[in-house]
Design a protein around this motif. Structure first.
Motif, PDB file in Angstrom:
ATOM      1  N   CYS A 155      36.275  37.366  47.641  1.00  0.00           N
ATOM      2  CA  CYS A 155      36.660  36.420  48.538  1.00  0.00           C
ATOM      3  C   CYS A 155      37.194  37.439  49.580  1.00  0.00           C
ATOM      4  O   CYS A 155      37.055  37.458  51.504  1.00  0.00           O
ATOM      5  CB  CYS A 155      37.308  35.528  48.470  1.00  0.00           C
ATOM      6  N   ARG A 196      39.220  36.415  43.809  1.00  0.00           N
ATOM      7  CA  ARG A 196      39.594  37.272  44.663  1.00  0.00           C
ATOM      8  C   ARG A 196      39.333  37.930  45.399  1.00  0.00           C
ATOM      9  O   ARG A 196      39.465  37.745  46.614  1.00  0.00           O
ATOM     10  CB  ARG A 196      41.382  36.187  44.137  1.00  0.00           C
ATOM     11  N   GLU A 197      39.454  39.145  44.483  1.00  0.00           N
ATOM     12  CA  GLU A 197      38.716  40.313  45.919  1.00  0.00           C
ATOM     13  C   GLU A 197      37.273  40.301  46.107  1.00  0.00           C
ATOM     14  O   GLU A 197      37.112  40.631  47.014  1.00  0.00           O
ATOM     15  CB  GLU A 197      39.506  41.219  44.604  1.00  0.00           C
ATOM     16  N   SER A 213      50.899  34.557  44.030  1.00  0.00           N
ATOM     17  CA  SER A 213      50.081  34.460  44.311  1.00  0.00           C
ATOM     18  C   SER A 213      49.535  34.036  46.172  1.00  0.00           C
ATOM     19  O   SER A 213      48.462  34.998  46.142  1.00  0.00           O
ATOM     20  CB  SER A 213      50.040  32.954  43.535  1.00  0.00           C
ATOM     21  N   CYS A 260      39.484  35.535  37.411  1.00  0.00           N
ATOM     22  CA  CYS A 260      40.108  35.245  39.399  1.00  0.00           C
ATOM     23  C   CYS A 260      40.666  35.666  39.823  1.00  0.00           C
ATOM     24  O   CYS A 260      39.844  36.031  41.009  1.00  0.00           O
ATOM     25  CB  CYS A 260      40.732  33.938  38.361  1.00  0.00           C
ATOM     26  N   GLU A 296      38.481  30.945  46.528  1.00  0.00           N
ATOM     27  CA  GLU A 296      39.631  31.818  46.336  1.00  0.00           C
ATOM     28  C   GLU A 296      40.455  30.932  45.947  1.00  0.00           C
ATOM     29  O   GLU A 296      41.821  31.761  45.804  1.00  0.00           O
ATOM     30  CB  GLU A 296      39.870  32.665  47.855  1.00  0.00           C
ATOM     31  N   SER A 297      40.517  29.774  46.539  1.00  0.00           N
ATOM     32  CA  SER A 297      42.306  29.362  46.293  1.00  0.00           C
ATOM     33  C   SER A 297      42.164  28.528  45.496  1.00  0.00           C
ATOM     34  O   SER A 297      42.778  28.710  44.579  1.00  0.00           O
ATOM     35  CB  SER A 297      42.083  28.185  47.605  1.00  0.00           C
ATOM     36  N   SER A 343      40.160  30.200  42.778  1.00  0.00           N
ATOM     37  CA  SER A 343      41.175  31.083  42.035  1.00  0.00           C
ATOM     38  C   SER A 343      42.132  31.059  41.481  1.00  0.00           C
ATOM     39  O   SER A 343      42.816  31.505  40.708  1.00  0.00           O
ATOM     40  CB  SER A 343      40.414  32.448  42.114  1.00  0.00           C
ATOM     41  N   ARG A 344      42.812  31.204  43.059  1.00  0.00           N
ATOM     42  CA  ARG A 344      44.622  30.938  43.282  1.00  0.00           C
ATOM     43  C   ARG A 344      45.313  30.746  42.081  1.00  0.00           C
ATOM     44  O   ARG A 344      46.525  30.085  41.176  1.00  0.00           O
ATOM     45  CB  ARG A 344      44.944  30.983  44.330  1.00  0.00           C
TER      46      ARG A 344
END
Length: 313
Positions: free
Chosen positions: A139, A136-137, A204, A132, A21-22, A24-25
């Motif tokens: 995750c 994230r979604e 973000s 990305c 997740e991180s 991707s951010r």
């Protein structure tokens, strides 16, 4: 009593899913300011923050936006890539399959399959933010599935501990992507304010609206750094993540008689004190130095956790 290897599997499942997740951010933030430019200035900071410049250069590819994005998105040989982290998350979840909820295992497996497809297809840089955001979604969904279906035993505690430590570490790297260059500068001048960059960073980290409630509309960028590092109520702040990690260690001790030991207590106290004592102004070189110090404290706590719970003498 939970076996040490299962505790370690749960810990690293949490860390790898949080890392995905991180990452991707971080890619989304970089892409939003690079504006599709194949520029060293725009994409080199990611390689520097993760100390991956040499590994990237071994690929024999020019330093372009798309090549760096692929390096962190779909390069299975890069231990700091989303693809690698996804594979490791599934392997740790596989070891816990008899302990994890069915829903959690299914989500990790389906998610890994979706990441694997990224290695087999080409994508335009204009699609990077969309890809990305979808990652994230997924995750976030995993986090919700774990929260909703997990039995609150040692597996749950170690999983949450790993996720919290990873979040604390990754947020410092996300902020430092702007300031790593101060390692090489000869002056202590503060970086010029960059309100647009900080606004993107706050968004973000799902903290933009919360920040606006705490500060004036034209807040100083140093206030944004303080918010992301030290605010105990922001879920993505370093302080919140550190507090969560220490809380999980406390519950392991009180609920399961898994005493923390002196090394963990010292490392936890040092990290807490560091986060309570930031420089007067978090900007430029002072911010970079502080981020380095916080990262070292987080790493020390993670090492102490590993030595105590996963590799006892």
């Amino acid at each position: 009593m939970l076996l040490a290897r299962y505790a370690e599997n749960a810990f690293w499942l949490g860390r790898y899913m949080e890392r995905i997740e991180s990452l991707s951010r971080l890619l989304m933030v970089t892409e939003s300011f690079a504006a599709d430019q194949d520029s060293d200035d725009a994409w080199a900071p990611i390689l520097n923050v993760f100390a991956d410049t040499d590994d990237f250069m071994k690929r024999g590819k020019p330093l372009t936006a798309l090549n760096v994005a692929n390096f962190y998105l779909s390069d299975a040989e890069n231990p700091n890539s989303i693809s690698y982290a996804s594979h490791m998350a599934k392997e740790n979840a596989r070891s816990l399959r008899h302990i994890l909820s069915t829903e959690s295992w299914r989500h990790v497996s389906v998610f890994h399959n979706s990441i694997t497809t990224l290695q087999r297809r080409r994508f335009a840089l204009s699609k990077l933010s969309e890809i990305c955001m979808n990652i994230r979604e997924s995750c976030f969904t995993f986090r919700g599935v774990m929260e909703s279906t997990s039995y609150r035993d040692e597996v749950w505690r170690f999983n949450q501990l790993g996720a919290a430590l990873e979040r604390a570490d990754q947020v410092t790297r996300l902020i430092d992507i702007k300031y790593f260059r101060f390692d090489r500068d000869d002056d202590d001048q503060a970086a010029p304010p960059d309100v647009a960059w900080w606004n993107t960073l706050l968004r973000s980290a799902s903290g933009y609206h919360a920040f606006q409630r705490r500060y004036s509309f034209n807040a100083d960028p140093a206030d944004a750094a303080t918010f992301l590092l030290c605010d105990p109520w922001l879920s993505f702040s370093v302080t919140n993540a550190a507090n969560t990690a220490l809380y999980q260690i406390q519950r392991l001790n009180e609920d399961f008689n898994a005493g923390a030991g002196q090394d963990i207590k010292r490392a936890g106290a040092a990290l807490t004190e560091r986060l309570k004592s930031p420089p007067a102004r978090l900007s430029g070189r002072s911010l970079h130095r502080y981020l380095d110090q916080v990262q070292q404290e987080i790493i020390a706590l993670a090492i102490a956790v590993t030595d105590r719970y996963f590799a006892p003498a």
